[in-house]
Design an enzyme around this catalytic site. Structure first.
Site, PDB file in Angstrom:
ATOM      1  N   ARG A  72       0.827  -1.210   0.000  1.00  0.00           N
ATOM      2  CA  ARG A  72       0.000   0.000   0.000  1.00  0.00           C
ATOM      3  C   ARG A  72       0.860   1.258   0.000  1.00  0.00           C
ATOM      4  O   ARG A  72       0.517   2.269  -0.626  1.00  0.00           O
ATOM      5  CB  ARG A  72      -0.914  -0.022   1.220  1.00  0.00           C
ATOM      6  CG  ARG A  72      -1.928   1.120   1.272  1.00  0.00           C
ATOM      7  CD  ARG A  72      -3.007   0.817   2.301  1.00  0.00           C
ATOM      8  NE  ARG A  72      -3.986   1.888   2.373  1.00  0.00           N
ATOM      9  CZ  ARG A  72      -4.066   2.769   3.370  1.00  0.00           C
ATOM     10  NH1 ARG A  72      -3.206   2.698   4.376  1.00  0.00           N
ATOM     11  NH2 ARG A  72      -4.984   3.710   3.368  1.00  0.00           N
ATOM     12  N   HIS A  76       0.431   4.255  -2.614  1.00  0.00           N
ATOM     13  CA  HIS A  76       0.133   5.637  -2.214  1.00  0.00           C
ATOM     14  C   HIS A  76       1.254   6.594  -2.629  1.00  0.00           C
ATOM     15  O   HIS A  76       1.005   7.783  -2.813  1.00  0.00           O
ATOM     16  CB  HIS A  76      -0.106   5.715  -0.707  1.00  0.00           C
ATOM     17  CG  HIS A  76      -1.502   5.355  -0.316  1.00  0.00           C
ATOM     18  ND1 HIS A  76      -2.268   6.121   0.525  1.00  0.00           N
ATOM     19  CD2 HIS A  76      -2.295   4.305  -0.687  1.00  0.00           C
ATOM     20  CE1 HIS A  76      -3.458   5.566   0.672  1.00  0.00           C
ATOM     21  NE2 HIS A  76      -3.493   4.454  -0.046  1.00  0.00           N
ATOM     22  N   ASP A  77       2.452   6.071  -2.778  1.00  0.00           N
ATOM     23  CA  ASP A  77       3.539   6.910  -3.292  1.00  0.00           C
ATOM     24  C   ASP A  77       3.324   7.200  -4.772  1.00  0.00           C
ATOM     25  O   ASP A  77       3.359   8.349  -5.208  1.00  0.00           O
ATOM     26  CB  ASP A  77       4.883   6.213  -3.081  1.00  0.00           C
ATOM     27  CG  ASP A  77       6.050   7.018  -3.661  1.00  0.00           C
ATOM     28  OD1 ASP A  77       6.058   8.252  -3.474  1.00  0.00           O
ATOM     29  OD2 ASP A  77       6.931   6.418  -4.291  1.00  0.00           O
ATOM     30  N   VAL A  80       0.700   9.829  -6.113  1.00  0.00           N
ATOM     31  CA  VAL A  80       0.897  11.251  -5.818  1.00  0.00           C
ATOM     32  C   VAL A  80       2.285  11.665  -6.305  1.00  0.00           C
ATOM     33  O   VAL A  80       3.301  11.223  -5.773  1.00  0.00           O
ATOM     34  CB  VAL A  80       0.769  11.536  -4.306  1.00  0.00           C
ATOM     35  CG1 VAL A  80       0.972  13.020  -4.027  1.00  0.00           C
ATOM     36  CG2 VAL A  80      -0.590  11.083  -3.787  1.00  0.00           C
ATOM     37  N   GLY A  82       3.825  10.610  -8.801  1.00  0.00           N
ATOM     38  CA  GLY A  82       4.562   9.509  -9.394  1.00  0.00           C
ATOM     39  C   GLY A  82       5.365   8.743  -8.361  1.00  0.00           C
ATOM     40  O   GLY A  82       5.388   9.084  -7.178  1.00  0.00           O
ATOM     41  N   ASP A  84       8.096   8.383  -6.589  1.00  0.00           N
ATOM     42  CA  ASP A  84       9.274   9.204  -6.296  1.00  0.00           C
ATOM     43  C   ASP A  84       9.635   9.264  -4.821  1.00  0.00           C
ATOM     44  O   ASP A  84      10.451  10.081  -4.397  1.00  0.00           O
ATOM     45  CB  ASP A  84       9.047  10.637  -6.810  1.00  0.00           C
ATOM     46  CG  ASP A  84       7.855  11.316  -6.120  1.00  0.00           C
ATOM     47  OD1 ASP A  84       7.172  10.665  -5.297  1.00  0.00           O
ATOM     48  OD2 ASP A  84       7.608  12.508  -6.404  1.00  0.00           O
ATOM     49  N   SER A  86       8.019  10.438  -2.450  1.00  0.00           N
ATOM     50  CA  SER A  86       7.600  11.671  -1.778  1.00  0.00           C
ATOM     51  C   SER A  86       6.799  11.375  -0.519  1.00  0.00           C
ATOM     52  O   SER A  86       6.798  12.167   0.428  1.00  0.00           O
ATOM     53  CB  SER A  86       6.785  12.552  -2.733  1.00  0.00           C
ATOM     54  OG  SER A  86       5.637  11.871  -3.206  1.00  0.00           O
ATOM     55  N   ASN A 104      -3.867   9.317   4.252  1.00  0.00           N
ATOM     56  CA  ASN A 104      -2.626   8.733   4.767  1.00  0.00           C
ATOM     57  C   ASN A 104      -2.504   8.808   6.281  1.00  0.00           C
ATOM     58  O   ASN A 104      -1.947   7.905   6.909  1.00  0.00           O
ATOM     59  CB  ASN A 104      -1.412   9.446   4.154  1.00  0.00           C
ATOM     60  CG  ASN A 104      -1.221   9.127   2.686  1.00  0.00           C
ATOM     61  OD1 ASN A 104      -1.624   8.061   2.211  1.00  0.00           O
ATOM     62  ND2 ASN A 104      -0.619  10.038   1.945  1.00  0.00           N
ATOM     63  N   HIS A 203      -6.218  -6.205  -1.422  1.00  0.00           N
ATOM     64  CA  HIS A 203      -6.989  -6.280  -0.177  1.00  0.00           C
ATOM     65  C   HIS A 203      -7.283  -7.719   0.223  1.00  0.00           C
ATOM     66  O   HIS A 203      -8.038  -7.960   1.165  1.00  0.00           O
ATOM     67  CB  HIS A 203      -8.290  -5.490  -0.304  1.00  0.00           C
ATOM     68  CG  HIS A 203      -8.091  -4.011  -0.226  1.00  0.00           C
ATOM     69  ND1 HIS A 203      -9.120  -3.100  -0.258  1.00  0.00           N
ATOM     70  CD2 HIS A 203      -6.959  -3.269  -0.112  1.00  0.00           C
ATOM     71  CE1 HIS A 203      -8.639  -1.865  -0.178  1.00  0.00           C
ATOM     72  NE2 HIS A 203      -7.328  -1.943  -0.104  1.00  0.00           N
ATOM     73  N   THR A 204      -6.680  -8.662  -0.465  1.00  0.00           N
ATOM     74  CA  THR A 204      -6.738 -10.048  -0.016  1.00  0.00           C
ATOM     75  C   THR A 204      -5.868 -10.243   1.224  1.00  0.00           C
ATOM     76  O   THR A 204      -5.931 -11.283   1.886  1.00  0.00           O
ATOM     77  CB  THR A 204      -6.295 -11.011  -1.132  1.00  0.00           C
ATOM     78  OG1 THR A 204      -6.562 -12.354  -0.718  1.00  0.00           O
ATOM     79  CG2 THR A 204      -4.814 -10.871  -1.445  1.00  0.00           C
ATOM     80  N   ASP A 251      -9.885  -9.457   4.164  1.00  0.00           N
ATOM     81  CA  ASP A 251     -10.321 -10.771   3.684  1.00  0.00           C
ATOM     82  C   ASP A 251     -10.565 -11.635   4.912  1.00  0.00           C
ATOM     83  O   ASP A 251      -9.622 -12.017   5.606  1.00  0.00           O
ATOM     84  CB  ASP A 251      -9.256 -11.389   2.780  1.00  0.00           C
ATOM     85  CG  ASP A 251      -9.514 -12.852   2.451  1.00  0.00           C
ATOM     86  OD1 ASP A 251     -10.620 -13.342   2.740  1.00  0.00           O
ATOM     87  OD2 ASP A 251      -8.605 -13.502   1.904  1.00  0.00           O
ATOM     88  N   ASP A 259      -4.114 -14.545  -1.896  1.00  0.00           N
ATOM     89  CA  ASP A 259      -4.836 -15.468  -2.769  1.00  0.00           C
ATOM     90  C   ASP A 259      -6.002 -14.716  -3.411  1.00  0.00           C
ATOM     91  O   ASP A 259      -6.001 -13.480  -3.433  1.00  0.00           O
ATOM     92  CB  ASP A 259      -5.311 -16.703  -1.984  1.00  0.00           C
ATOM     93  CG  ASP A 259      -6.105 -16.323  -0.731  1.00  0.00           C
ATOM     94  OD1 ASP A 259      -6.813 -15.279  -0.757  1.00  0.00           O
ATOM     95  OD2 ASP A 259      -6.042 -17.055   0.272  1.00  0.00           O
TER      96      ASP A 259
END
Length: 331
Positions: A72, A76-77, A80, A82, A84, A86, A104, A203-204, A251, A259
């Site tokens: 994740r 999330h990097d 925003v 690209g 990088d 940040s 975040n 999100h498994t 899950d 899975d």
């Protein structure tokens, strides 16, 4: 003796020569856009990937949930500014940290793991391996550590010297988002609908806070299994502020294994977040969810390909950005 060619017949050759030279000088001075390559560190830091892999394996063995957190964090990097790094920057005199963005804050985690990996890599190859590349490799190694797919990570990203806090709210998906919003958001990053569904399959693994699924389990909606909602209410009371940080697995069947049970849950109306269940709710993505629920191998293959494509979002290369000494601060 005069030339065999009249002056008027020389001018085209002179013109073409001048044009050629002008183009040559323009091209020779134009910046060359570097390309990412899986072999980027083969000569400059040949032990980089094995060092990262060992550190990630250790971190995930200590806390299984960390695999989901690191995947994740990379996501999330990349969404925003690209890919990088940040998102790793702390507040400073010149930086407003993306960690404080609504999507975040008190949510993304794993920063200490990345800091530890960076420290180990710096000890063998100072100033060579970027934090952005460490994030990308850590995501892949996290997937493998919990039984998920592997993929070839392209490398050569550099680290940003700026933060994208102001962009984060608009660029990161929310647990409240509907299908159209998700499709549009991923499309703006060059990812198609199928890739959006595949990436949602991360999100498994992992867990979510009560505050993110409270409305869904208490709204008595038609797209949620009654027994599932009842079970989740036990640790997520209806009142805001009461149990907000209590966790539940995304899950419910195999929360620590990568899975395709996530997609089976959606078909049974047991998606924990609203943004999960909208993928199977009578819309355009129902068929993709059904396909992934029937074929773990198809999902795994598509997820790996989508992660590679996501890693290509607006990287800094060449002389752009920097290689940070510490991932949480610019040099």
């Amino acid at each position: 003796m005069g030339s065999a060619y009249p002056s008027s017949s020389r001018s085209p050759f002179i013109s073409y020569a001048c044009i050629f030279l002008a183009v040559f000088f323009i091209l020779s001075n134009a910046p060359c856009e570097a390309q990412l390559s899986s072999k980027f560190y083969d000569n400059t830091c040949p032990k980089a990937l094995s060092t990262i892999r060992t550190a990630i394996r250790t971190a995930v063995s200590r806390e299984r949930r960390m695999a989901a957190s690191l995947i994740r964090l990379h996501f999330h990097d990349c969404f925003v500014q690209g890919c990088d790094a940040s998102i790793l920057l702390d507040d400073s005199a010149t930086i407003q940290s993306e960690k404080n963005a609504p999507n975040n804050n008190n949510s993304v985690r794993g920063f200490e793991v990345i800091d530890n990996v960076k420290s180990q890599v710096e000890s063998i190859c100072p100033g060579v391996v970027s934090c952005a590349d460490i994030l990308a490799v850590a995501a892949r190694d996290s997937s493998v550590a919990v039984g998920g797919p592997t993929w070839t990570v392209k490398l050569g990203r550099r680290d940003s010297t700026t933060s994208g806090l102001s962009q984060a709210a608009a660029n990161l998906p929310s647990f409240r988002d509907g299908l159209d919003k998700l499709v549009s958001l991923f499309s703006s990053k060059g990812l198609n609908t199928r890739e959006m569904v595949a990436l949602s399959g991360s999100h498994t693994i992992g867990q979510a806070r009560c505050v993110t699924f409270r409305d869904r389990i208490h709204d008595n909606g038609t797209n949620i299994d009654a027994g599932f909602a009842s079970t989740r209410r036990r640790r997520c009371p209806v009142d805001n502020g009461n149990g907000d940080d209590n966790l539940a697995p995304l899950d419910l069947v195999t929360p620590n294994s990568f899975d395709n049970n996530y997609f089976k849950n959606l078909i049974q109306r047991k998606g924990l977040l609203q943004s999960d269940q909208v993928l199977f709710n009578g819309g355009s993505t129902d068929s993709i969810v059904t396909e992934y629920s029937k074929s773990r191998s198809t999902f795994s293959s598509d997820f790996a390909a989508a992660m590679v494509k996501m890693g290509d979002i607006d990287p800094l290369t060449g002389s752009n950005g920097e290689i940070r000494k510490l991932c949480n601060a610019i040099n």
